[in-house]
Design a protein around this motif. Structure first.
Motif, short mmCIF file in Angstrom:
data_model
loop_
_atom_site.label_atom_id
_atom_site.label_comp_id
_atom_site.label_asym_id
_atom_site.label_seq_id
_atom_site.Cartn_x
_atom_site.Cartn_y
_atom_site.Cartn_z
N ASN A 110 37.49 48.80 42.55
CA ASN A 110 38.43 48.89 43.67
C ASN A 110 38.41 47.61 44.50
N THR A 111 39.58 47.12 44.84
CA THR A 111 39.69 45.83 45.53
C THR A 111 39.02 45.85 46.90
N ASP A 112 39.22 46.92 47.66
CA ASP A 112 38.74 46.96 49.04
C ASP A 112 37.34 47.56 49.17
N GLY A 116 35.32 48.57 46.37
CA GLY A 116 34.59 48.57 45.11
C GLY A 116 33.25 47.87 45.19
N LEU A 117 32.31 48.35 44.38
CA LEU A 117 30.95 47.80 44.37
C LEU A 117 30.92 46.36 43.88
N LEU A 118 31.76 46.03 42.89
CA LEU A 118 31.71 44.69 42.30
C LEU A 118 32.11 43.63 43.30
N ASN A 119 33.22 43.83 44.01
CA ASN A 119 33.63 42.87 45.03
C ASN A 119 32.63 42.83 46.19
N ALA A 120 32.01 43.98 46.49
CA ALA A 120 31.03 44.03 47.57
C ALA A 120 29.79 43.20 47.22
N ILE A 121 29.40 43.22 45.95
CA ILE A 121 28.24 42.42 45.51
C ILE A 121 28.54 40.93 45.66
N PHE A 122 29.75 40.52 45.21
CA PHE A 122 30.13 39.11 45.36
C PHE A 122 30.14 38.70 46.83
N LEU A 160 26.64 38.29 48.21
CA LEU A 160 25.99 37.08 47.71
C LEU A 160 26.65 35.81 48.25
N GLY A 161 27.69 35.97 49.04
CA GLY A 161 28.38 34.81 49.60
C GLY A 161 29.28 34.10 48.60
N ILE A 162 29.68 34.81 47.54
CA ILE A 162 30.55 34.23 46.51
C ILE A 162 31.99 34.63 46.80
N ASP A 163 32.84 33.66 46.96
CA ASP A 163 34.25 33.92 47.25
C ASP A 163 34.99 34.21 45.94
N PHE A 164 34.81 35.43 45.43
CA PHE A 164 35.43 35.80 44.16
C PHE A 164 35.95 37.24 44.23
N GLN A 165 36.66 37.55 45.31
CA GLN A 165 37.23 38.88 45.48
C GLN A 165 38.46 39.02 44.55
N GLN A 166 38.43 40.04 43.70
CA GLN A 166 39.47 40.19 42.68
C GLN A 166 40.12 41.56 42.74
N ASN A 167 41.40 41.58 42.45
CA ASN A 167 42.10 42.85 42.20
C ASN A 167 42.12 43.02 40.69
N TRP A 168 41.03 43.53 40.15
CA TRP A 168 40.72 43.45 38.73
C TRP A 168 41.79 44.03 37.82
N LEU A 169 42.36 45.16 38.18
CA LEU A 169 43.30 45.84 37.29
C LEU A 169 44.75 45.51 37.61
#
Length: 307
Positions: A128-130, A132-138, A141-150
Motif C-alpha cells: 500500500n502506497t500510504d 504499506g510496510l514496504l514504503n514505511a521501511i524505506f 531508513l531515510g531512503i527516498d524510494f516511496q512507490q505506488n507499486w501496483l
C-alpha cells in the motif's frame, strides 16, 4: 508378475477406470474448448459457426500480444526466483549439522498452505502506497524510494510475479528436499575422499542427480506462470489499464464479462497449446545425451542397411 503383464485384458480392465475419468474430466472439456472456439457463441444455444474468425481477431488484438509478453515475464521471474532459492535452501537445510532444520523446513512451506486470497491481501497491505510496510521501511531508513507499486504499468507485472514466487517457492523447496534425501550418502563420502569441497560435491553430485526433480519443478513453474490468473484478478483486476493481463485473464474477461465465449475459447485453446509446447520442449531438453546419440546411431545403421 510376467504372466500378469502379458495379460492384455487385465491391463485394459485396470487402466479403464482411470482412462474413463481422464476422458470425462480432462480430454472431453479440452476438445469442447477447441470446437467452441470456431463459433460465435454467447454461452447459450448452439452458436454460429464462423471458422477461424476468432483466431484471426485474437492474433490482431494488441492485448493478446501483451498478455503473452506478461505471461513470459511472469513465468521467467517465478522460475528463476523459485528454483534458485529452493535449490540454495534445500542444500543448506539438508546439512545434518545445521541447527533449526525442522523450523526452517516448516517456515519455507507455510506460504504454500495459505490461501492465495490471503496471500494477495497480505501483500496488498504491505505494498500500500500510504500505509504499506514496504514504503514505511524505506522511509524509516531515510531512503527516498516511496512507490505506488501496483499502479506503475511497467512494474506491476513484476510485483505480482514476486508475490506468486514468494508463495510457491516452498513447494519447489519440498520437491528438491525429497530429491536430495533420495541421493545415497555414499556419493558424498566418495566425493569427500576425492578431496571435493562441500560446494563442489553439491555441484558435481547433488545438482546432476536432481535432473528429474528439476524437470518436474521447471514444468510446474513455467506452465503455472503461463496460465497465471488469480493474483491478477485479486490484486490489480488486470490493471493498471491492461498492463497485467495474461492469456487466462483475457479468456476470463472475454467469456465471463463480455459473453464472447467463442473468442474466450480461442484464447483458451492458445493457452492449452502453449502449455503443451512448454512440456514438449522441457522433455526434449532433459533427454539424456546418451539416448540422443543412441538414436542417431540407430538411424545411421538403418540408412546403411537400406542402402
Amino acid at each position: 508378475m510376467k504372466k500378469f503383464y502379458s495379460n492384455k485384458i487385465a491391463i485394459v480392465l485396470f487402466a479403464l477406470p482411470a482412462l474413463a475419468l481422464f476422458t470425462v474430466m480432462v480430454f472431453y472439456p479440452i476438445v469442447q474448448v477447441f470446437l467452441k472456439s470456431f463459433y460465435d457463441w454467447n454461452g447459450l444455444g448452439s452458436g454460429t459457426f464462423i471458422g477461424l474468425d476468432n483466431y484471426t481477431t485474437l492474433f490482431k488484438d494488441t492485448v493478446f500480444h501483451l498478455s503473452n509478453k506478461n505471461a513470459l515475464i511472469f513465468a521467467i521471474v517465478i522460475t528463476v526466483f523459485q528454483m534458485t532459492l529452493a535449490t540454495i535452501f534445500s542444500i543448506v537445510v539438508s546439512n545434518k549439522k545445521m541447527k533449526g532444520r525442522g523450523f526452517l523446513r516448516v517456515s519455507y512451506f507455510i506460504p504454500v498452505v495459505l490461501s492465495v486470497t490471503v496471500v494477495c491481501q497480505l501483500w496488498l497491505a504491505i505494498l500500500n502506497t500510504d500505509t504499506g510496510l514496504l514504503n514505511a521501511i524505506f522511509k524509516a531508513l531515510g531512503i527516498d524510494f516511496q512507490q505506488n507499486w501496483l499502479a506503475n504499468r511497467h512494474k506491476a507485472i513484476y510485483v505480482i510475479a514476486f508475490v506468486n514466487a514468494w508463495q510457491w517457492m516452498g513447494y519447489q523447496f519440498a520437491l528438491l528436499m525429497a530429491g536430495i534425501k533420495s541421493i545415497p550418502s555414499d556419493y558424498y563420502e566418495a566425493a569427500k575422499i576425492d578431496g571435493a569441497s562441500s560446494i563442489m560435491a553439491h555441484r558435481k553430485v547433488t545438482i546432476p542427480l536432481l535432473k528429474e526433480t528439476y524437470k518436474i519443478c521447471l514444468t510446474i513453474s513455467l506452465t503455472g506462470g503461463v496460465k497465471a490468473f488469480t493474483e491478477m484478478f485479486i490484486m490489480t483486476k488486470g490493471g493498471p489499464g491492461n498492463a497485467t493481463y495474461t492469456l487466462t485473464y483475457l479468456m476470463y474477461k472475454a467469456a465471463f464479462r463480455e459473453f464472447r465465449y467463442g473468442y474466450g475459447m480461442a484464447a483458451a485453446s492458445m493457452l492449452v497449446l502453449q502449455c503443451l509446447a512448454i512440456i514438449l520442449i522441457i522433455n526434449w531438453l532433459f533427454r539424456d545425451k546418451e539416448e540422443r546419440s543412441e538414436r542417431k546411431c540407430n538411424k545411421r545403421m538403418a540408412r546403411q542397411l537400406s542402402q
